[in-house]
Scaffold this motif. Structure first.
Motif, PDB file in Angstrom:
ATOM      1  N   ARG A   1       4.121  -4.702   5.900  1.00 38.02           N
ATOM      2  CA  ARG A   1       5.305  -4.760   5.160  1.00 38.02           C
ATOM      3  C   ARG A   1       4.925  -5.459   3.581  1.00 38.02           C
ATOM      4  O   ARG A   1       5.724  -5.261   2.631  1.00 38.02           O
TER       5      ARG A   1
ATOM      6  N   GLN B   1       3.020  -5.018  -0.049  1.00 37.34           N
ATOM      7  CA  GLN B   1       2.779  -3.992  -1.164  1.00 37.34           C
ATOM      8  C   GLN B   1       1.182  -3.742  -1.234  1.00 37.34           C
ATOM      9  O   GLN B   1       0.756  -2.572  -1.495  1.00 37.34           O
TER      10      GLN B   1
ATOM     11  N   LYS C   1       2.169   2.204  -8.201  1.00 24.62           N
ATOM     12  CA  LYS C   1       2.796   2.184  -7.196  1.00 24.62           C
ATOM     13  C   LYS C   1       2.138   3.187  -6.076  1.00 24.62           C
ATOM     14  O   LYS C   1       1.901   3.064  -5.120  1.00 24.62           O
TER      15      LYS C   1
ATOM     16  N   ASP D   1       0.409   2.189  -2.685  1.00 20.23           N
ATOM     17  CA  ASP D   1       0.874   3.038  -1.417  1.00 20.23           C
ATOM     18  C   ASP D   1      -0.434   3.652  -0.555  1.00 20.23           C
ATOM     19  O   ASP D   1      -0.816   3.480   0.651  1.00 20.23           O
TER      20      ASP D   1
ATOM     21  N   HIS E   1       4.556   5.772   4.258  1.00 20.95           N
ATOM     22  CA  HIS E   1       4.673   4.706   3.310  1.00 20.95           C
ATOM     23  C   HIS E   1       5.953   4.734   2.680  1.00 20.95           C
ATOM     24  O   HIS E   1       6.387   5.857   2.467  1.00 20.95           O
ATOM     25  N   CYS E   2       6.591   3.875   2.369  1.00 20.55           N
ATOM     26  CA  CYS E   2       8.016   3.653   1.766  1.00 20.55           C
ATOM     27  C   CYS E   2       7.961   2.208   1.317  1.00 20.55           C
ATOM     28  O   CYS E   2       7.131   1.340   1.634  1.00 20.55           O
ATOM     29  N   ASP E   3       8.703   1.907   0.425  1.00 21.13           N
ATOM     30  CA  ASP E   3       9.066   0.467  -0.047  1.00 21.13           C
ATOM     31  C   ASP E   3       9.385  -0.643   1.035  1.00 21.13           C
ATOM     32  O   ASP E   3      10.431  -0.253   1.603  1.00 21.13           O
ATOM     33  N   GLY E   4       8.451  -1.366   1.324  1.00 20.90           N
ATOM     34  CA  GLY E   4       8.549  -2.458   2.277  1.00 20.90           C
ATOM     35  C   GLY E   4       8.034  -2.016   3.563  1.00 20.90           C
ATOM     36  O   GLY E   4       8.319  -2.964   4.503  1.00 20.90           O
TER      37      GLY E   4
ATOM     38  N   ARG F   1       4.262   0.179   5.398  1.00 24.89           N
ATOM     39  CA  ARG F   1       3.170   1.173   5.435  1.00 24.89           C
ATOM     40  C   ARG F   1       2.527   1.097   6.805  1.00 24.89           C
ATOM     41  O   ARG F   1       2.628   0.006   7.510  1.00 24.89           O
TER      42      ARG F   1
END
Length: 236
Positions: free
Chosen positions: A16, A18, A39, A43, A85-88, A90
């Protein structure tokens, strides 16, 4: 989270964060994101760190994970897998080709799709089957986002076997859950455009946890002998 949607012979790794301490790139990978924004680079790097952890759990050394058309990850010979992958969140899921013909995973924030997007990526028949909210249930589940994620998992399973596009409207999905309060379940994807490499129906698993929707589809090499449908594969 993703490991709960796939069987034990699939090697999963997720984070979780970044960025992660082992998030370094091979020169060949570095060239793919040399001009990317921060970003996109994070990712890309973190997903590949997950992939190398998953490879290690299969007893394999770290290797560059490049990509082909449509961003399809290119794995070592004898390995199949999927990244998300997304915000919060991977994750990577890998398996030996002797056990898995193809698989797809996807993660999304458990939030509504942007205005107008739902109508572009879902069919009217699918929207009509969305479960109604249940007071006191497992928390709000954004079914449009879940359906989008499930279709992404379907497409990631489809593409490596066909190398052709599958549009959002070419799969008709039905979401299932054991009871009205569950935050996990299965889904069935009826393919409206068929291909000899795949069965006409794919089965998958979904789960909502800590603000993330995760989905998976797994197709075994013996799917024809197994009855003509992919297995979802939960039970790790």
């Amino acid at each position: 989270m993703i490991e709960r949607l796939l069987p034990a012979y699939v090697s999963c790794a997720a984070t979780r964060e970044q960025s992660v301490p082992d998030g370094t790139l091979f020169p060949e990978e570095e060239a793919l994101v040399a001009n990317s924004v921060a970003k996109r680079r994070d990712d890309f790097t973190t997903a590949r760190a997950c992939a190398r952890r998953a490879l290690a759990r299969l007893g394999l050394p770290p290797v560059p994970v490049l990509h082909g058309k449509r961003g399809m990850p290119l794995w070592p010979e004898g390995i199949v897998g999927s990244l998300t992958h997304c915000d919060g969140y991977r994750a990577a899921a890998l398996a030996r080709a002797a056990d898995v013909l193809s698989l797809g995973i996807d993660a999304e924030p458990n939030a509504p799709l942007p205005s107008g997007v739902g109508e572009l990526v879902t069919l009217p028949s699918e929207r009509a089957r969305f479960p109604a909210p249940v007071p006191g249930g497992a928390g709000e589940i954004h079914w449009d986002r879940l359906l989008f994620s499930a279709k992404e998992s379907v497409f990631k399973t489809w593409y490596p076997l066909t190398l052709t596009e599958l549009d959002f409207e070419e799969a008709d999905l039905t979401v299932h859950r054991e009871d009205d309060r569950a935050a996990e379940g299965t889904f069935t994807a009826r393919l409206l455009r068929t291909d000899p490499a795949l069965p006409p129906t794919l089965e998958g698993h979904w789960r909502v946890e800590d603000g993330i929707v995760a989905t998976s589809v797994l197709l075994r090499p013996d799917w024809r002998e197994a009855g003509g449908a992919a297995e979802g594969g939960a039970g790790r």
